[in-house]
Design an enzyme around this catalytic site. Structure first.
Site, PDB file in Angstrom:
ATOM      1  N   GLY A 150     -38.118  35.316  26.861  1.00 55.83           N
ATOM      2  CA  GLY A 150     -38.021  33.865  27.035  1.00 55.83           C
ATOM      3  C   GLY A 150     -36.829  33.519  27.909  1.00 55.83           C
ATOM      4  O   GLY A 150     -36.148  34.410  28.419  1.00 55.83           O
TER       5      GLY A 150
ATOM      6  N   ASP B  12     -30.807  38.357  17.768  1.00 59.55           N
ATOM      7  CA  ASP B  12     -31.956  39.266  17.678  1.00 59.55           C
ATOM      8  C   ASP B  12     -32.438  39.268  16.231  1.00 59.55           C
ATOM      9  O   ASP B  12     -31.641  39.529  15.318  1.00 59.55           O
ATOM     10  CB  ASP B  12     -31.467  40.673  18.089  1.00 59.55           C
ATOM     11  CG  ASP B  12     -32.602  41.681  18.163  1.00 59.55           C
ATOM     12  OD1 ASP B  12     -33.634  41.494  17.485  1.00 59.55           O
ATOM     13  OD2 ASP B  12     -32.438  42.669  18.907  1.00 59.55           O
TER      14      ASP B  12
ATOM     15  N   ASN C 116     -36.793  40.812   8.120  1.00 58.96           N
ATOM     16  CA  ASN C 116     -35.536  40.038   8.038  1.00 58.96           C
ATOM     17  C   ASN C 116     -35.811  38.550   7.841  1.00 58.96           C
ATOM     18  O   ASN C 116     -35.166  37.889   7.026  1.00 58.96           O
ATOM     19  CB  ASN C 116     -34.720  40.205   9.328  1.00 58.96           C
ATOM     20  CG  ASN C 116     -33.909  41.476   9.337  1.00 58.96           C
ATOM     21  OD1 ASN C 116     -33.593  42.028   8.278  1.00 58.96           O
ATOM     22  ND2 ASN C 116     -33.578  41.960  10.518  1.00 58.96           N
TER      23      ASN C 116
ATOM     24  N   TYR D 247     -47.842  46.991  19.776  1.00 56.58           N
ATOM     25  CA  TYR D 247     -48.024  45.552  19.543  1.00 56.58           C
ATOM     26  C   TYR D 247     -49.046  45.327  18.418  1.00 56.58           C
ATOM     27  O   TYR D 247     -48.765  44.649  17.435  1.00 56.58           O
ATOM     28  CB  TYR D 247     -48.481  44.905  20.842  1.00 56.58           C
ATOM     29  CG  TYR D 247     -48.635  43.402  20.796  1.00 56.58           C
ATOM     30  CD1 TYR D 247     -47.519  42.562  20.764  1.00 56.58           C
ATOM     31  CD2 TYR D 247     -49.897  42.808  20.826  1.00 56.58           C
ATOM     32  CE1 TYR D 247     -47.657  41.181  20.738  1.00 56.58           C
ATOM     33  CE2 TYR D 247     -50.047  41.430  20.805  1.00 56.58           C
ATOM     34  CZ  TYR D 247     -48.929  40.613  20.769  1.00 56.58           C
ATOM     35  OH  TYR D 247     -49.080  39.232  20.746  1.00 56.58           O
TER      36      TYR D 247
ATOM     37  N   ARG E 229     -49.531  38.324  32.354  1.00 57.57           N
ATOM     38  CA  ARG E 229     -50.831  38.050  31.736  1.00 57.57           C
ATOM     39  C   ARG E 229     -51.772  37.411  32.758  1.00 57.57           C
ATOM     40  O   ARG E 229     -51.339  36.950  33.809  1.00 57.57           O
ATOM     41  CB  ARG E 229     -50.646  37.159  30.496  1.00 57.57           C
ATOM     42  CG  ARG E 229     -50.141  37.968  29.322  1.00 57.57           C
ATOM     43  CD  ARG E 229     -49.898  37.123  28.092  1.00 57.57           C
ATOM     44  NE  ARG E 229     -48.598  36.473  28.125  1.00 57.57           N
ATOM     45  CZ  ARG E 229     -48.069  35.788  27.110  1.00 57.57           C
ATOM     46  NH1 ARG E 229     -48.736  35.656  25.996  1.00 57.57           N
ATOM     47  NH2 ARG E 229     -46.875  35.225  27.218  1.00 57.57           N
TER      48      ARG E 229
END
Ligand code: NAD
Ligand code: UDP
Length: 342
Positions: free
Chosen positions: A43, A63, A106, A152, A193
């Site tokens: 991003g 992160d 997390n 992924y 993409r």
């Protein structure tokens, strides 16, 4: 103890990404306080620059793979933090897997500590190269767990497992959305993409790259429709307790998409074929019966309508002008939307 207030404090992990930044916009417009957590892996700060001076917006550069506590009460957490384009998520596959597993764990622990409702951005990739068409949520999928997409696909599947275990254990009110191919303004021009690649290539007059025959299909959802679905799933009561597909059931071949982009940009670009990537899914279309029934949600914009808002954004971002021959199509031709149930 849950806080009951119309205005909530909402953490958006991955909020500086393509989808996340639109979600931040929408939540702020609804009067909520938004904490955007992002490490800018894919991003960019530019996506949320317009929000930086908003009094209800806070940006934390962090992160999600490291434990995080923003130091204020949180009502809801959206987890969108993960590279989403195949070239990006395959560039560092082990990191991708860890972002889905360690990062999601997390954030679930953070949600438990704050008694916050949690929404996980999962993906149609959990269905792999599907043998069921269209894909319903009850389908368990057809994923190659040792292939290049597995970092992924399997990471997202593991993240779903963590969410449903936390839900069954009564520890977190976790919800899971399976997002199908989404496009719109703020996709990075170098994202890799299909929609961004084709528009950028057409605007620059470069050859449009089609992998394989181009007869593989995808179903494309405009980003504002997706964001509306995410917000509905986060807030629906009771928690559906099942994953929910969000996507546009209009199904197009990649060749059809390329033709539409050429027509709408007025470009004379040629088409070049490259080899089909390993494990590239051949067909994809969401069955959105559950989203309709449980959320009262369905997409409102056709592919042509969405492209008409996306193409000018890319032209401006790249400082390129649209040729006079570019067309503003109100709706895709019937042949192009034959597969759609809209
Ligand atoms: P994107 O790459 O634009 O956004 C992802 C954001 O997460 C980026 O801002 C990135 O910097 C951030 N991020 C990545 N790893 C991080 C980490 N470890 N810690 C903090 N921030 C991190 O992608 P997108 O298209 O906006 O996708 C958003 C989410 O939706 C992703 O989880 C993706 O898997 C899911 N999704 C998107 C699509 C789609 O078509 N856009 C389809 C299926 C699923
Ligand atoms: N694709 C293509 N040319 C490109 C990029 C992608 O033909 O420049 C194809 C890709 O092989 C896949 C489809 O377009 O069949 C959608 O790819 P994308 O990376 O957008 O998303 P996916 O659904 O595969 O994750």
């Amino acid at each position: 103890m849950k806080r009951f207030s119309a205005s909530k404090t909402i953490l958006v992990a991955g909020g500086a990404g393509f989808v996340g930044s639109h979600l931040c916009d929408q939540l702020l417009q609804q009067g909520h306080r938004v904490i955007c957590v992002d490490n800018f892996l894919t991003g960019s700060a530019a996506n949320v620059r317009a929000l930086q001076n908003h009094p209800a917006f806070r940006l934390i550069e962090a992160d999600i793979c490291k434990p995080l506590d923003p130091g204020e009460a949180i009502d809801q957490i959206y987890n969108l933090a993960c590279p989403a384009s195949p070239p990006h998520y395959q560039a560092d596959p082990i990191r991708t897997m860890m972002i889905s597993v360690v990062g999601t764990s997390n954030l679930l622990n953070l949600a438990e500590r704050h008694d916050a409702t949690f929404l996980q951005a999962s993906t149609s990739e959990v269905y792999g190269d599907p043998e069921q068409h269209p894909q319903q949520e009850d389908y368990w999928g057809h994923v190659n767990c040792t292939g290049p997409r597995a970092c992924y696909d399997e990471g997202k599947r593991a993240a779903e497992t963590l969410c449903f275990d936390m839900l069954r254990l009564g520890r977190v009110d976790a919800r899971v959305v399976r997002i199908f191919n989404t496009y719109g303004p703020r996709m990075s021009p170098s994202d890799g993409r299909i929609v961004s690649n084709l528009i950028v290539q057409a605007l620059k007059g470069e050859p449009l790259t089609i992998y394989g025959s181009g007869e593989q299909t995808r179903s494309f959802c405009f980003v504002s429709d997706l964001v509306a679905g995410l917000i509905r799933l986060m807030n629906v009561d009771p928690n559906p307790g099942m994953p929910v597909n969000i996507g546009n059931p209009g199904e197009f071949t990649i060749n059809e998409l390329a033709d539409l982009v050429l027509e709408m940009t007025g470009s004379n670009s040629a088409i070049v074929h490259h080899p089909l990537p390993v494990d590239d899914p051949q067909r994809r279309r969401p069955d959105i019966s559950r989203a309709r029934a449980v959320l009262g949600w369905e997409p409102t914009l056709s592919l042509a309508d969405g492209l008409a808002m996306t193409i000018p954004w890319f032209a401006e971002a790249l400082n390129l002008s649209l040729p006079k021959t570019a067309t503003r199509r109100r709706a895709a031709q019937p042949s192009l939307v034959a597969a759609a149930s809209l």
